[in-house]
Design a protein around this motif. Sequence first.
Motif, PDB file in Angstrom:
ATOM      1  N   HIS A 170     -13.069 -21.968   0.250  1.00  0.00           N
ATOM      2  CA  HIS A 170     -14.116 -21.062   0.728  1.00  0.00           C
ATOM      3  C   HIS A 170     -13.550 -20.071   1.726  1.00  0.00           C
ATOM      4  CE1 HIS A 170     -17.009 -23.675  -1.170  1.00  0.00           C
ATOM      5  NE2 HIS A 170     -16.512 -24.700  -0.495  1.00  0.00           N
ATOM      6  N   GLN A 171     -13.947 -18.811   1.578  1.00  0.00           N
ATOM      7  CA  GLN A 171     -13.520 -17.800   2.536  1.00  0.00           C
ATOM      8  C   GLN A 171     -14.389 -17.903   3.782  1.00  0.00           C
ATOM      9  OE1 GLN A 171     -13.700 -13.783   1.130  1.00  0.00           O
ATOM     10  NE2 GLN A 171     -12.851 -12.944   3.005  1.00  0.00           N
ATOM     11  N   VAL A 173     -19.359 -18.517   6.001  1.00  0.00           N
ATOM     12  CA  VAL A 173     -18.566 -19.052   4.896  1.00  0.00           C
ATOM     13  C   VAL A 173     -19.172 -18.619   3.571  1.00  0.00           C
ATOM     14  CG1 VAL A 173     -17.642 -21.156   3.860  1.00  0.00           C
ATOM     15  CG2 VAL A 173     -17.962 -21.021   6.342  1.00  0.00           C
ATOM     16  N   ASP A 174     -18.344 -17.991   2.742  1.00  0.00           N
ATOM     17  CA  ASP A 174     -18.754 -17.536   1.420  1.00  0.00           C
ATOM     18  C   ASP A 174     -18.599 -18.696   0.446  1.00  0.00           C
ATOM     19  OD1 ASP A 174     -19.168 -16.347  -1.028  1.00  0.00           O
ATOM     20  OD2 ASP A 174     -17.808 -14.668  -0.666  1.00  0.00           O
ATOM     21  N   CYS A 175     -19.729 -19.205  -0.031  1.00  0.00           N
ATOM     22  CA  CYS A 175     -19.717 -20.319  -0.979  1.00  0.00           C
ATOM     23  C   CYS A 175     -20.063 -19.858  -2.390  1.00  0.00           C
ATOM     24  CB  CYS A 175     -20.686 -21.404  -0.515  1.00  0.00           C
ATOM     25  SG  CYS A 175     -20.179 -22.170   1.027  1.00  0.00           S
ATOM     26  N   SER A 204     -22.428 -18.469  -4.303  1.00  0.00           N
ATOM     27  CA  SER A 204     -23.821 -18.070  -4.502  1.00  0.00           C
ATOM     28  C   SER A 204     -24.603 -17.956  -3.205  1.00  0.00           C
ATOM     29  CB  SER A 204     -24.512 -19.074  -5.425  1.00  0.00           C
ATOM     30  OG  SER A 204     -24.513 -20.356  -4.828  1.00  0.00           O
ATOM     31  N   LYS A 205     -24.002 -18.353  -2.091  1.00  0.00           N
ATOM     32  CA  LYS A 205     -24.693 -18.292  -0.804  1.00  0.00           C
ATOM     33  C   LYS A 205     -23.689 -18.241   0.341  1.00  0.00           C
ATOM     34  CE  LYS A 205     -25.215 -23.183  -1.290  1.00  0.00           C
ATOM     35  NZ  LYS A 205     -26.104 -24.127  -1.856  1.00  0.00           N
ATOM     36  N   PHE A 206     -24.179 -17.855   1.502  1.00  0.00           N
ATOM     37  CA  PHE A 206     -23.387 -17.847   2.718  1.00  0.00           C
ATOM     38  C   PHE A 206     -23.898 -18.949   3.638  1.00  0.00           C
ATOM     39  CE2 PHE A 206     -22.701 -13.599   1.123  1.00  0.00           C
ATOM     40  CZ  PHE A 206     -21.353 -13.400   1.371  1.00  0.00           C
ATOM     41  N   ILE A 207     -22.969 -19.645   4.255  1.00  0.00           N
ATOM     42  CA  ILE A 207     -23.300 -20.749   5.160  1.00  0.00           C
ATOM     43  C   ILE A 207     -22.836 -20.381   6.560  1.00  0.00           C
ATOM     44  CG2 ILE A 207     -22.851 -23.181   5.697  1.00  0.00           C
ATOM     45  CD1 ILE A 207     -24.535 -22.818   3.180  1.00  0.00           C
ATOM     46  N   ARG A 208     -23.720 -20.574   7.559  1.00  0.00           N
ATOM     47  CA  ARG A 208     -23.395 -20.308   8.968  1.00  0.00           C
ATOM     48  C   ARG A 208     -22.854 -21.584   9.601  1.00  0.00           C
ATOM     49  NH1 ARG A 208     -29.367 -18.543   9.999  1.00  0.00           N
ATOM     50  NH2 ARG A 208     -29.463 -20.415   8.747  1.00  0.00           N
ATOM     51  N   VAL A 209     -21.641 -21.490  10.133  1.00  0.00           N
ATOM     52  CA  VAL A 209     -20.971 -22.655  10.707  1.00  0.00           C
ATOM     53  C   VAL A 209     -20.748 -22.433  12.199  1.00  0.00           C
ATOM     54  CG1 VAL A 209     -18.891 -24.083  10.666  1.00  0.00           C
ATOM     55  CG2 VAL A 209     -19.852 -23.211   8.515  1.00  0.00           C
ATOM     56  N   ASP A 247     -26.282 -23.536  10.082  1.00  0.00           N
ATOM     57  CA  ASP A 247     -26.445 -24.419   8.925  1.00  0.00           C
ATOM     58  C   ASP A 247     -25.630 -25.702   9.072  1.00  0.00           C
ATOM     59  OD1 ASP A 247     -28.118 -22.540   7.530  1.00  0.00           O
ATOM     60  OD2 ASP A 247     -26.302 -21.411   7.050  1.00  0.00           O
ATOM     61  N   ILE A 248     -24.373 -25.535   9.463  1.00  0.00           N
ATOM     62  CA  ILE A 248     -23.445 -26.668   9.543  1.00  0.00           C
ATOM     63  C   ILE A 248     -22.636 -26.579  10.829  1.00  0.00           C
ATOM     64  CG2 ILE A 248     -21.360 -27.674   8.487  1.00  0.00           C
ATOM     65  CD1 ILE A 248     -22.497 -26.928   5.764  1.00  0.00           C
TER      66      ILE A 248
END
Length: 132
Positions: free
Chosen positions: A25-26, A39-41, A43-48, A83-84
């Motif tokens: 993941h980028q 984080v580019d997953c 189909s979605k972006f995750i905030r870490v 998110d994580i």
Amino acid sequence: MEVSALSIGRTGELIASAALELLGHQATAVADRKYDLLVDCGSKFIRVQVKASFSTEARGPNYQFKTAHGRHSKKTYVDGQVDIFALVAVDERRCVFLPQCDITTVTIRLPKTRFTDREEEARSWRSAMEVF
């Protein structure tokens, strides 16, 4: 030489970013947000949100993380801000990922063994992503 809290935090972000890159993941550092990495997953972006620590022996071989924000009065994160969490053991150069909904206290302690298992990063990332 004592390491500053700022250096520990930046090092934690780099370790978490590298772990995510190795998981495919980028991860992009983000400034002035409640989260540190986007984080580019696919189909979605995750905030870490990254929290970093060195091992402490005060209560056994544990790592202690402050999972709140704010310089003077600590506030917990609420849904929609993060998110994580990436909890980084700086001295081991490893991290454990937990979904924000699993963080219920301002301080969390994890045993050192969570950071010495080579598969824990991938396992904890997959588990955290199941929430999304």
